[in-house]
Design a protein around this motif. Structure first.
Motif, PDB file in Angstrom:
ATOM      1  N   GLY A   1       0.790  -1.209  -0.047  1.00 11.65           N
ATOM      2  CA  GLY A   1       0.222  -0.121  -0.101  1.00 11.65           C
ATOM      3  C   GLY A   1       0.806   1.265   0.115  1.00 11.65           C
ATOM      4  N   ASP A   2       0.378   2.357  -0.684  1.00  8.59           N
ATOM      5  CA  ASP A   2       1.173   3.333  -0.861  1.00  8.59           C
ATOM      6  C   ASP A   2       1.627   4.114   0.376  1.00  8.59           C
ATOM      7  OD1 ASP A   2       1.815   3.388  -3.475  1.00  8.59           O
ATOM      8  OD2 ASP A   2      -0.075   4.871  -4.117  1.00  8.59           O
ATOM      9  N   MET A   3       0.835   4.136   1.221  1.00  9.02           N
ATOM     10  CA  MET A   3       1.073   4.897   2.542  1.00  9.02           C
ATOM     11  C   MET A   3       2.262   4.133   3.352  1.00  9.02           C
ATOM     12  SD  MET A   3      -0.266   7.662   2.839  1.00  9.02           S
ATOM     13  CE  MET A   3       0.352   8.142   4.741  1.00  9.02           C
ATOM     14  N   ASP A   4       2.193   2.839   3.449  1.00  8.64           N
ATOM     15  CA  ASP A   4       3.028   1.967   4.045  1.00  8.64           C
ATOM     16  C   ASP A   4       4.453   1.797   3.280  1.00  8.64           C
ATOM     17  OD1 ASP A   4       1.712  -0.167   6.099  1.00  8.64           O
ATOM     18  OD2 ASP A   4       0.477   0.595   4.677  1.00  8.64           O
ATOM     19  N   TYR A   5       4.270   2.050   1.717  1.00  8.99           N
ATOM     20  CA  TYR A   5       5.620   1.920   1.145  1.00  8.99           C
ATOM     21  C   TYR A   5       6.421   3.250   1.311  1.00  8.99           C
ATOM     22  CZ  TYR A   5       8.615   1.681  -3.041  1.00  8.99           C
ATOM     23  OH  TYR A   5       9.672   1.445  -3.729  1.00  8.99           O
ATOM     24  N   LYS A   6       5.615   4.127   1.833  1.00 12.19           N
ATOM     25  CA  LYS A   6       6.386   5.508   2.139  1.00 12.19           C
ATOM     26  C   LYS A   6       6.894   5.422   3.376  1.00 12.19           C
ATOM     27  CE  LYS A   6       3.183   8.653  -0.598  1.00 12.19           C
ATOM     28  NZ  LYS A   6       2.340   9.617  -0.667  1.00 12.19           N
ATOM     29  N   LYS A   7       6.174   4.908   4.190  1.00 14.72           N
ATOM     30  CA  LYS A   7       6.750   4.413   5.638  1.00 14.72           C
ATOM     31  C   LYS A   7       7.878   3.604   5.741  1.00 14.72           C
ATOM     32  CE  LYS A   7       2.271   4.820   8.184  1.00 14.72           C
ATOM     33  NZ  LYS A   7       1.198   3.937   8.863  1.00 14.72           N
ATOM     34  N   GLY A   8       7.920   2.579   4.596  1.00 18.59           N
ATOM     35  CA  GLY A   8       9.138   1.957   4.596  1.00 18.59           C
ATOM     36  C   GLY A   8      10.229   2.913   4.039  1.00 18.59           C
ATOM     37  N   LEU A   9      10.076   3.723   3.391  1.00 14.21           N
ATOM     38  CA  LEU A   9      11.350   4.553   2.752  1.00 14.21           C
ATOM     39  C   LEU A   9      11.756   5.291   4.237  1.00 14.21           C
ATOM     40  CD1 LEU A   9       9.912   5.946  -0.486  1.00 14.21           C
ATOM     41  CD2 LEU A   9      11.688   4.072  -0.222  1.00 14.21           C
ATOM     42  N   GLU A  10      10.775   5.642   5.173  1.00  7.64           N
ATOM     43  CA  GLU A  10      11.008   6.309   6.341  1.00  7.64           C
ATOM     44  C   GLU A  10      11.687   5.440   7.297  1.00  7.64           C
ATOM     45  OE1 GLU A  10       7.670   8.427   7.017  1.00  7.64           O
ATOM     46  OE2 GLU A  10       7.968   9.567   5.476  1.00  7.64           O
ATOM     47  N   GLY A  11      11.795   3.943   7.142  1.00  8.43           N
ATOM     48  CA  GLY A  11      12.200   3.192   8.302  1.00  8.43           C
ATOM     49  C   GLY A  11      11.369   2.256   8.752  1.00  8.43           C
ATOM     50  N   TYR A  12      10.131   2.350   8.681  1.00  5.58           N
ATOM     51  CA  TYR A  12       9.041   1.517   9.179  1.00  5.58           C
ATOM     52  C   TYR A  12       8.814   0.487   8.238  1.00  5.58           C
ATOM     53  CZ  TYR A  12       4.642  -0.621  10.105  1.00  5.58           C
ATOM     54  OH  TYR A  12       3.551  -1.357  10.274  1.00  5.58           O
ATOM     55  N   GLU A  13       8.917  -0.928   8.545  1.00  3.58           N
ATOM     56  CA  GLU A  13       8.711  -1.749   7.434  1.00  3.58           C
ATOM     57  C   GLU A  13       7.729  -3.072   8.299  1.00  3.58           C
ATOM     58  OE1 GLU A  13      12.549  -3.503   6.792  1.00  3.58           O
ATOM     59  OE2 GLU A  13      13.178  -1.972   5.700  1.00  3.58           O
ATOM     60  N   SER A  14       6.703  -3.231   7.602  1.00  3.34           N
ATOM     61  CA  SER A  14       5.848  -4.334   8.115  1.00  3.34           C
ATOM     62  C   SER A  14       6.828  -5.759   8.091  1.00  3.34           C
ATOM     63  CB  SER A  14       4.587  -4.580   7.190  1.00  3.34           C
ATOM     64  OG  SER A  14       5.196  -5.064   5.992  1.00  3.34           O
ATOM     65  N   ASN A  15       6.039  -6.776   8.752  1.00  2.60           N
ATOM     66  CA  ASN A  15       6.947  -8.119   8.684  1.00  2.60           C
ATOM     67  C   ASN A  15       7.059  -8.605   7.404  1.00  2.60           C
ATOM     68  OD1 ASN A  15       7.098  -8.102  11.575  1.00  2.60           O
ATOM     69  ND2 ASN A  15       5.149  -8.711  11.895  1.00  2.60           N
ATOM     70  N   LYS A  16       6.019  -8.549   6.338  1.00  6.69           N
ATOM     71  CA  LYS A  16       6.058  -9.001   5.114  1.00  6.69           C
ATOM     72  C   LYS A  16       6.994  -8.234   4.614  1.00  6.69           C
ATOM     73  CE  LYS A  16       1.236 -10.424   4.773  1.00  6.69           C
ATOM     74  NZ  LYS A  16      -0.177 -10.243   4.113  1.00  6.69           N
ATOM     75  N   LEU A  17       7.298  -7.156   4.651  1.00  6.45           N
ATOM     76  CA  LEU A  17       8.330  -6.090   3.815  1.00  6.45           C
ATOM     77  C   LEU A  17       9.803  -6.645   4.191  1.00  6.45           C
ATOM     78  CD1 LEU A  17       8.932  -4.233   1.759  1.00  6.45           C
ATOM     79  CD2 LEU A  17       8.620  -2.480   3.462  1.00  6.45           C
ATOM     80  N   LYS A  18       9.825  -6.987   5.696  1.00 11.59           N
ATOM     81  CA  LYS A  18      11.124  -7.449   6.317  1.00 11.59           C
ATOM     82  C   LYS A  18      11.593  -8.692   5.552  1.00 11.59           C
ATOM     83  CE  LYS A  18      10.615  -4.980  10.769  1.00 11.59           C
ATOM     84  NZ  LYS A  18      10.458  -5.195  12.259  1.00 11.59           N
ATOM     85  N   LYS A  19      10.482  -9.651   5.697  1.00 10.87           N
ATOM     86  CA  LYS A  19      10.597 -10.866   5.030  1.00 10.87           C
ATOM     87  C   LYS A  19      11.421 -10.713   3.803  1.00 10.87           C
ATOM     88  CE  LYS A  19      10.535 -15.335   4.860  1.00 10.87           C
ATOM     89  NZ  LYS A  19      11.690 -16.363   5.610  1.00 10.87           N
ATOM     90  N   ALA A  20      10.327  -9.992   2.854  1.00 14.61           N
ATOM     91  CA  ALA A  20      10.603  -9.848   1.469  1.00 14.61           C
ATOM     92  C   ALA A  20      12.083  -9.269   1.257  1.00 14.61           C
ATOM     93  CB  ALA A  20       9.931  -8.960   0.953  1.00 14.61           C
ATOM     94  N   LYS A  21      12.711  -8.344   2.040  1.00 16.36           N
ATOM     95  CA  LYS A  21      13.943  -7.728   1.787  1.00 16.36           C
ATOM     96  C   LYS A  21      15.049  -8.787   2.178  1.00 16.36           C
ATOM     97  CE  LYS A  21      13.159  -2.926   2.369  1.00 16.36           C
ATOM     98  NZ  LYS A  21      13.481  -1.665   2.989  1.00 16.36           N
ATOM     99  N   GLN A  22      14.561  -9.541   3.233  1.00 15.35           N
ATOM    100  CA  GLN A  22      15.531 -10.833   3.709  1.00 15.35           C
ATOM    101  C   GLN A  22      15.557 -11.673   2.408  1.00 15.35           C
ATOM    102  OE1 GLN A  22      14.149 -12.847   7.071  1.00 15.35           O
ATOM    103  NE2 GLN A  22      15.261 -14.836   6.273  1.00 15.35           N
TER     104      GLN A  22
END
Length: 243
Positions: free
Chosen positions: A199-220
């Motif tokens: 989701g765009d809002m969560d994507y922006k948060k990811g750029l600011e350092g916040y990451e959901s568990n799914k995003l953390k797993k994807a990056k791993q």
């Protein structure tokens, strides 16, 4: 307080058996349930697909005037005290419970009371349950309504996962679009995942350092050289919606 408590791996099998086939109820459970998804997958290599009811989402739909009544929002405390003023019979009579707030058992009891109030509101007002989005849909079960596919499409025969709030569609609607193209959807990021749509809002948060568990797993997994791409929902729409 929890120094002597077991770690997840020690109780994962018993917890899996205990929750098997049950509907999970929680307040903002859409966030908390991700920990079950991730840890059951990590510990047991099992996909946790239980439906859930989120009392926060129910409250938003059933009591939209809560802020006009002087309450701050839809957190557990505000919803609890608002509904208690309407349905005192559904809540505790012993006010000492306040000293145990944000302890697991008390929060569970309060959440259950909120659920009972929501059910009463639904019954008293003849509200159609189909109008209320309250349960988790197993996106892996979504089937395509098409039989002919464009095999050159980027999502064809690819596994897609969604995370965060989507602005234009529900996750079920977005998953239907993917399967109609010939892609496949999963509930969680795994070693099969090809795309994580954020989701765009969560994507922006990811750029600011916040990451959901799914995003953390994807990056791993990306760091482990898995063929996986993370894309914002706006890019997803560009790929699936014709002009």
């Amino acid at each position: 307080m929890i120094v002597d408590s077991p770690v997840f791996d020690e109780i994962s099998k018993n917890l899996w058996d205990f929750l098997s086939g049950e509907i999970i109820v929680g307040h903002n459970v859409n966030f908390d349930i991700n920990f079950l998804y991730d840890n059951f997958k990590r510990s047991l290599d099992l996909e946790f697909t239980n439906d859930f009811v989120d009392t926060l989402r129910l409250a938003r739909r059933l009591i939209p005037d809560i802020k006009s009544k002087g309450y701050g929002g839809y957190g557990l405390d505000d919803v609890h005290y608002y509904l208690e003023s309407l349905f005192p019979e559904n809540f505790f009579t012993d006010r000492n419970f306040q000293f145990h707030r944000h302890r697991a058992l008390t929060d569970c009891e309060i959440t259950n009371s909120i659920l009972e109030c929501c059910k009463q509101i639904i019954s008293d007002n003849n509200i159609e349950l189909a109008q209320i989005e309250c349960s988790k849909v197993n996106l892996a079960n979504v089937q395509s309504i098409n039989s002919d596919f464009d095999e050159s499409h980027i999502f064809f025969d690819k596994y897609c996962v969604f995370t965060g709030k989507l602005e234009k569609f529900t996750r079920l609607e977005a998953a239907q679009i993917v399967t109609n193209i010939g892609g496949r959807c999963e509930n969680n990021v795994t070693k099969k995942t090809n795309f994580l749509i954020v989701g765009d809002m969560d994507y922006k948060k990811g750029l600011e350092g916040y990451e959901s568990n799914k995003l953390k797993k994807a990056k791993q997994l990306i760091a482990e050289r898995q063929n996986l791409q993370v894309i914002p929902e706006s890019a997803f729409y560009d790929l699936v919606i014709d002009d």
